[in-house]
Design a protein around this motif. Structure first.
Motif, short mmCIF file in Angstrom:
data_model
loop_
_atom_site.label_atom_id
_atom_site.label_comp_id
_atom_site.label_asym_id
_atom_site.label_seq_id
_atom_site.Cartn_x
_atom_site.Cartn_y
_atom_site.Cartn_z
N SER A 126 0.85 -1.19 0.00
CA SER A 126 0.00 0.00 0.00
C SER A 126 0.88 1.24 0.00
CB SER A 126 -0.93 0.00 1.21
OG SER A 126 -0.19 -0.02 2.42
N SER A 153 -4.16 7.44 2.00
CA SER A 153 -3.92 6.27 1.15
C SER A 153 -3.91 6.72 -0.30
CB SER A 153 -4.99 5.21 1.38
OG SER A 153 -6.21 5.62 0.82
N GLU A 154 -3.21 5.97 -1.12
CA GLU A 154 -3.13 6.30 -2.54
C GLU A 154 -4.52 6.38 -3.16
OE1 GLU A 154 -0.42 4.90 -6.26
OE2 GLU A 154 -1.20 3.31 -4.98
N LYS A 155 -5.42 5.53 -2.70
CA LYS A 155 -6.78 5.50 -3.24
C LYS A 155 -7.58 6.73 -2.83
CE LYS A 155 -6.83 0.53 -3.37
NZ LYS A 155 -7.18 -0.68 -2.67
N ALA A 156 -7.32 7.27 -1.64
CA ALA A 156 -8.10 8.41 -1.14
C ALA A 156 -7.52 9.76 -1.56
CB ALA A 156 -8.17 8.35 0.38
N SER A 185 -3.33 12.49 -12.63
CA SER A 185 -3.64 11.07 -12.46
C SER A 185 -2.47 10.23 -12.97
CB SER A 185 -4.92 10.70 -13.21
OG SER A 185 -4.66 10.63 -14.60
#
Length: 146
Positions: free
Chosen positions: A83, A97-100, A139
């Motif tokens: 992660s 987190s990378e996702k958030a 992105s």
């Protein structure tokens, strides 16, 4: 029953140690700023706003001085899986987190590796920053080879 010198059951002691080691949360920890070195470029991590880290599936922790270095490391042969976490640009003691995280690229962000990448906690926070600074939401599709 096995007892240690103080009469404490050894099995109980081993159980407590095992639970604390193997069941601990795999969350990011802040590096020791000024002493910890980037796992990719070996520069000292000094600017809290841009640091990132990778936690591997096996529990190894890699620290980076910038988002760019963490992305380059992910592409390397040394990376397997894990992660990724970024410092919140507006609150650098908080990890996202990378996702958030919402990443912004701006020439006004003076990141250690010069690519101007910063992480924000939400799209609203990123847009708020971009209302008064040049740049854009970034992105992984925009990624170049670092």
């Amino acid at each position: 029953m096995l007892l240690n010198r103080s009469g404490f059951p050894v099995i109980l002691l081993l159980s407590v140690v095992s639970v604390s080691v193997f069941c601990s949360k795999r969350e990011p920890k802040l590096p020791e700023f000024g002493r910890e070195l980037c796992a990719h470029c070996s520069m000292a991590i000094v600017d809290k706003r841009f640091h990132s880290q990778l936690l591997t599936e096996k529990g190894r922790r890699y620290y980076f001085d910038s988002i760019e270095c963490s992305h380059s490391f992910e592409k390397s042969e040394r990376y397997s899986s894990g992660s990724v976490w970024f410092a919140d640009y507006e609150n650098p003691d908080r990890m996202l987190s990378e996702k958030a995280a919402v990443l912004v690229r701006s020439s006004e962000l003076r990141s250690p590796m010069g690519e101007g990448l910063g992480a924000f906690s939400s799209m609203d926070r990123a847009k708020n920053f971009l209302n008064s600074h040049k740049g854009s939401v970034w992105s992984r599709n925009d990624e170049k080879d670092y």
